[in-house]
Design a protein around this motif. Structure first.
Motif, short mmCIF file in Angstrom:
data_model
loop_
_atom_site.label_atom_id
_atom_site.label_comp_id
_atom_site.label_asym_id
_atom_site.label_seq_id
_atom_site.Cartn_x
_atom_site.Cartn_y
_atom_site.Cartn_z
N ALA A 117 0.84 -1.21 0.00
CA ALA A 117 0.00 0.00 0.00
C ALA A 117 0.87 1.25 0.00
O ALA A 117 0.55 2.24 -0.68
N ASN A 118 1.96 1.21 0.74
CA ASN A 118 2.86 2.36 0.79
C ASN A 118 3.51 2.61 -0.56
O ASN A 118 3.49 3.74 -1.08
N HIS A 119 4.07 1.56 -1.17
CA HIS A 119 4.78 1.73 -2.44
C HIS A 119 3.83 1.92 -3.61
O HIS A 119 4.26 2.37 -4.68
N ALA A 120 2.55 1.60 -3.43
CA ALA A 120 1.56 1.87 -4.48
C ALA A 120 1.00 3.28 -4.38
O ALA A 120 0.12 3.65 -5.15
N GLY A 121 1.49 4.06 -3.44
CA GLY A 121 1.06 5.45 -3.33
C GLY A 121 -0.27 5.64 -2.64
O GLY A 121 -0.88 6.71 -2.76
N ILE A 122 -0.73 4.64 -1.88
CA ILE A 122 -2.03 4.75 -1.21
C ILE A 122 -1.99 5.87 -0.16
O ILE A 122 -2.96 6.63 -0.01
N ASP A 148 -0.26 8.59 -0.19
CA ASP A 148 -0.34 9.89 -0.87
C ASP A 148 -1.76 10.19 -1.32
O ASP A 148 -2.23 11.34 -1.22
N ARG A 149 -2.46 9.15 -1.79
CA ARG A 149 -3.84 9.38 -2.25
C ARG A 149 -4.78 9.66 -1.09
O ARG A 149 -5.68 10.50 -1.20
N LEU A 150 -4.57 8.98 0.04
CA LEU A 150 -5.37 9.27 1.23
C LEU A 150 -5.12 10.70 1.71
O LEU A 150 -6.05 11.40 2.12
N PHE A 151 -3.87 11.11 1.66
CA PHE A 151 -3.52 12.47 2.08
C PHE A 151 -4.19 13.50 1.17
O PHE A 151 -4.73 14.50 1.65
N ARG A 152 -4.14 13.26 -0.13
CA ARG A 152 -4.76 14.20 -1.07
C ARG A 152 -6.27 14.30 -0.84
O ARG A 152 -6.84 15.40 -0.84
N SER A 167 -3.81 14.58 9.38
CA SER A 167 -2.83 13.61 9.86
C SER A 167 -3.51 12.50 10.64
O SER A 167 -3.20 11.31 10.44
N VAL A 168 -4.44 12.87 11.51
CA VAL A 168 -5.16 11.87 12.30
C VAL A 168 -6.03 11.00 11.40
O VAL A 168 -6.04 9.76 11.52
N GLY A 169 -6.77 11.65 10.49
CA GLY A 169 -7.68 10.90 9.61
C GLY A 169 -6.97 9.97 8.66
O GLY A 169 -7.40 8.83 8.44
N VAL A 170 -5.85 10.42 8.10
CA VAL A 170 -5.10 9.58 7.17
C VAL A 170 -4.48 8.39 7.91
O VAL A 170 -4.43 7.27 7.39
N MET A 195 -13.73 15.57 -5.73
CA MET A 195 -14.25 14.44 -6.48
C MET A 195 -13.12 13.64 -7.13
O MET A 195 -13.15 12.41 -7.16
N ALA A 196 -12.11 14.36 -7.63
CA ALA A 196 -10.98 13.68 -8.27
C ALA A 196 -10.20 12.85 -7.25
O ALA A 196 -9.81 11.71 -7.53
N SER A 197 -9.99 13.42 -6.06
CA SER A 197 -9.26 12.68 -5.03
C SER A 197 -10.08 11.53 -4.48
O SER A 197 -9.53 10.50 -4.10
N LEU A 198 -11.40 11.70 -4.45
CA LEU A 198 -12.28 10.62 -3.98
C LEU A 198 -12.16 9.40 -4.87
O LEU A 198 -12.13 8.26 -4.38
N LYS A 199 -12.09 9.61 -6.18
CA LYS A 199 -11.95 8.49 -7.11
C LYS A 199 -10.67 7.71 -6.85
O LYS A 199 -10.61 6.49 -7.07
N GLY A 200 -9.64 8.41 -6.38
CA GLY A 200 -8.35 7.75 -6.17
C GLY A 200 -8.31 6.86 -4.93
O GLY A 200 -7.40 6.04 -4.81
N VAL A 201 -9.28 7.01 -4.00
CA VAL A 201 -9.23 6.22 -2.77
C VAL A 201 -10.33 5.17 -2.67
O VAL A 201 -10.32 4.35 -1.75
N VAL A 202 -11.29 5.19 -3.61
CA VAL A 202 -12.41 4.25 -3.52
C VAL A 202 -11.94 2.81 -3.57
O VAL A 202 -12.26 1.99 -2.69
N LEU A 203 -11.16 2.46 -4.59
CA LEU A 203 -10.72 1.07 -4.73
C LEU A 203 -9.74 0.64 -3.63
O LEU A 203 -9.88 -0.46 -3.08
#
Length: 424
Positions: A68-73, A75-79, A96-99, A209-217
């Motif tokens: 998950a770390n190396h797949a950029g998850i 970063d996407r959660l942070f965004r 920071s707490v939420g991510v 909305m763009a960042s939401l798409k990145g974290v759904v899967l």
């Protein structure tokens, strides 16, 4: 006499900063040979400790977090969190707490959380006017959500040692982990009021909305893992394997996980797993010696001679965990004390699941306390900040953890709410 010399030798080695596994293993082997046990029998005990099917979930969950770390998850959660809280004062503290909460569903390790998120969140906070003490403190303390919220690596180890249901322990840990998140958010609320130079932006619907798409899967992974375990579809080990396959396929299909990233994730998994299993094996040999010397029975008699109140017993366990956590790795403490304290807890009528949650949270606080304080060293290295500064920054955030520990001491059955609802 021999047991006292063994304890003294281990204490001296720990003071000399010898690695915990070696500090346990060396004197234990000497003790075994001094008592006419062959080195082969000692090593057989060490090997048997690591030969455990439940512990197979540990490297799989470590690999899941590394992928998950190396797949950029992270970063996407942070965004996504930044987009959601863009207009909130002190947004980066809440982010920071939420991510950390979101990443904990795939990590299970405070060190992995602090390393992955610290290098993203701390520079962002410093650029936006937050003090270095606050930035490092909130990142370090937020990482403690990961080893409590399932899938939790300490919970897997505890369940294997105590022979309790990992699924039930996972379920019991959810509410305390959410309370930790809420408590950290409250501390952030009060501390950001003292940060006059912080910068906040404006909510951007398109970015959200763009960042939401990145974290759904990616966020389907914890649903698959926890849903499978709590629903009785998978064992924890099977769920970890399914999670790894899902994250691997997701990273390769979306092309966010490179081959070099995959190799790095595997290397991290191997090194971390070897460290954990070496500690488990060496601490198990020491535990065998303590059991042979009838230390559990002696402690049981002493405890019942001191008090017959389970609340007092739990308070003493918390104090022991807090003290040991300052000088010894949490994994080693679990392997060492669970076989000793679990029978005592049962005699006091304490539910093993409640005991496990309490012990894990208490030990995790040790990750923020010197001289061991593994998370302090990680955050210090990531942010190039002195350890003392990180420690002072994290102190206010330990308050909600201590409050939760006190609540569990007085109301241990409360953590059984979710397992009972799920029939676990």
């Amino acid at each position: 006499m021999m047991l006292a010399l063994l304890g003294l030798a281990i204490a001296v080695l720990l003071v000399l900063r010898v690695p915990v596994a070696i500090a346990f293993l060396g004197p234990s082997l000497v003790y075994m040979m001094a008592n006419n046990h062959s080195p082969g029998s000692a090593l057989r005990e060490v090997a048997n400790a690591a030969d455990s099917f439940p512990l197979l979930a540990v490297p799989l969950f470590i690999l899941l977090g590394a992928l998950a770390n190396h797949a950029g998850i992270a970063d996407r959660l942070f965004r996504f969190a930044m987009a959601a809280f863009a207009s909130v004062r002190g947004n980066l503290g809440y982010v920071s707490v939420g991510v950390s909460l979101g990443f904990s569903w795939m990590s299970g390790s405070a060190v992995a959380d602090a390393a992955a998120l610290g290098k993203v969140e701390i520079p962002a906070m410093l650029r936006n006017g937050y003090s270095r003490r606050f930035a490092t403190g909130v990142v370090a303390s937020s990482s403690l959500i990961a080893p409590v919220m399932p899938p939790s690596i300490p919970a897997v180890i505890f369940s294997g040692l105590a022979a309790v249901s990992t699924g039930a322990l996972f379920a019991a840990s959810v509410i305390p982990a959410l309370l930790m998140t809420l408590g950290l958010g409250i501390v952030v609320f009060f501390l950001v009021r003292r940060q006059p130079n912080i910068v906040r932006g404006k909510f951007d619907r398109e970015e959200f909305m763009a960042s939401l798409k990145g974290v759904v899967l990616p966020l389907l992974a914890p649903i698959i893992i926890l849903g499978g375990i709590l629903g009785g579809i998978f064992t924890p080990t099977e769920a970890a394997a399914v999670g790894v396959m899902y994250m691997l396929l997701l990273g390769l299909i979306q092309r966010t996980l490179t081959w070099s990233g995959l190799v790095a994730a595997i290397k991290e998994t191997v090194l971390t797993t070897c460290g954990i299993m070496l500690i488990v094996a060496s601490a198990s040999l020491l535990g065998y010696i303590l059991a042979r010397e009838r230390l559990p029975q002696t402690l049981t008699e002493a405890m019942f001679g001191f008090t017959d109140n389970p609340t007092v017993f739990l308070a003493l366990v918390v104090l022991l965990a807090l003290v040991l956590g300052t000088v010894i790795d949490a994994t080693a403490i679990l392997v060492l004390v669970v076989p000793i304290l679990m029978p005592i807890a049962i005699q006091y009528g304490v539910n093993p699941i409640s005991f496990g949650v309490l012990l894990i949270i208490s030990l995790m606080i040790g990750l923020l306390t010197p001289p061991v304080g593994t998370v302090l060293f990680v955050v210090s290295a990531v942010s190039k900040t002195r350890i003392g500064e990180v420690f002072r920054g994290s102190l206010p955030f330990t308050i909600p953890f201590l409050v939760i520990v006190v609540l569990i001491v007085f109301f241990p059955d409360a953590v059984q709410l979710l397992p009972n609802m799920l029939g676990l």
